[in-house]
Design a protein around this motif. Sequence first.
Motif, short mmCIF file in Angstrom:
data_model
loop_
_atom_site.label_atom_id
_atom_site.label_comp_id
_atom_site.label_asym_id
_atom_site.label_seq_id
_atom_site.Cartn_x
_atom_site.Cartn_y
_atom_site.Cartn_z
N GLU A 25 16.98 6.46 -33.07
CA GLU A 25 17.18 5.35 -32.15
C GLU A 25 18.63 5.43 -31.67
OE1 GLU A 25 17.85 0.53 -32.29
OE2 GLU A 25 17.12 1.57 -34.07
N VAL A 26 18.84 5.34 -30.37
CA VAL A 26 20.19 5.34 -29.81
C VAL A 26 20.66 3.90 -29.64
CG1 VAL A 26 21.63 6.02 -27.84
CG2 VAL A 26 19.77 7.53 -28.60
N LYS A 27 21.86 3.64 -30.11
CA LYS A 27 22.44 2.30 -29.97
C LYS A 27 23.81 2.46 -29.32
CE LYS A 27 23.37 -1.99 -32.14
NZ LYS A 27 23.13 -2.85 -33.25
N GLN A 28 23.97 1.85 -28.15
CA GLN A 28 25.25 1.87 -27.44
C GLN A 28 25.94 0.53 -27.62
OE1 GLN A 28 24.98 3.20 -23.36
NE2 GLN A 28 23.20 4.45 -23.82
N VAL A 29 27.22 0.57 -27.99
CA VAL A 29 28.00 -0.65 -28.15
C VAL A 29 29.36 -0.50 -27.48
CG1 VAL A 29 26.87 -1.33 -30.32
CG2 VAL A 29 28.95 0.01 -30.39
N LEU A 30 29.93 -1.61 -27.12
CA LEU A 30 31.29 -1.66 -26.59
C LEU A 30 32.21 -2.16 -27.69
CD1 LEU A 30 30.58 -3.25 -23.10
CD2 LEU A 30 31.02 -0.84 -23.62
N LEU A 69 31.65 1.06 -39.46
CA LEU A 69 31.42 0.49 -40.79
C LEU A 69 30.58 -0.79 -40.72
CD1 LEU A 69 34.95 1.11 -42.32
CD2 LEU A 69 32.84 2.38 -42.80
N SER A 70 30.79 -1.60 -39.70
CA SER A 70 29.98 -2.81 -39.53
C SER A 70 28.53 -2.47 -39.23
CB SER A 70 30.53 -3.68 -38.39
OG SER A 70 31.76 -4.24 -38.74
N GLN A 71 28.32 -1.49 -38.35
CA GLN A 71 26.95 -1.07 -38.02
C GLN A 71 26.27 -0.50 -39.26
OE1 GLN A 71 25.14 -1.30 -35.07
NE2 GLN A 71 26.80 -2.61 -34.38
N VAL A 83 29.82 4.53 -29.13
CA VAL A 83 30.79 3.45 -28.89
C VAL A 83 31.61 3.79 -27.65
CG1 VAL A 83 32.72 2.13 -29.83
CG2 VAL A 83 30.93 2.97 -31.36
N ASP A 84 31.69 2.86 -26.72
CA ASP A 84 32.53 3.01 -25.52
C ASP A 84 32.26 4.31 -24.78
OD1 ASP A 84 33.70 0.56 -26.07
OD2 ASP A 84 35.45 1.43 -27.06
N SER A 85 31.02 4.56 -24.45
CA SER A 85 30.64 5.82 -23.79
C SER A 85 31.30 5.99 -22.43
CB SER A 85 29.13 5.91 -23.64
OG SER A 85 28.66 4.83 -22.86
#
Length: 174
Positions: free
Chosen positions: A113-118, A129-131, A84-86
Amino acid sequence: MRDPQQLFGARSQRELQELRGYLSPEKLLLASGAPILVIPSGWKSESIGNKILVSWNASREARRAVADALPFLVAASSVTLLVVDSEERARRHGEEPGADIALYLARHGVRVEVKQVLSKGSPVADIILSQAANHGVDLIVIGAYSHARSIEMLFGGVTRTVLKQAPVPVLMSR
């Protein structure tokens, strides 16, 4: 992004209060020097760790949590590494956020699996928690108190929120 309170209900999964003669999960984590696995009071599944969400912020605590969770991660059918926010920790993450730790895990046989989110201003704990809800995970792995504990105690923080609200087991390390 869906609100975790709507996904999991408005009730708190556990209170971080001490029972006489017992340490709270928070105090146990800080006092023991060992990882802790917190099982929510309403947990009904027989399995833990088939689908895992790893919250990754490239901190020392996150690295420790990944190392401590390695037996679970190797045995899991799927592992999602959530970044998150990398851009806030660009120097820690390297060129491709999550790539280095994903390679480490893959070398150990982990299907990751890598997942990037803002966050877009949402609290990081709510995103975690949502993810977790959206991917049907049955274990969250997280490094605890990667910010000063005093700051987290005053303003909340990811560690406390995940401990209070996670509807699935949480493996935490510090």
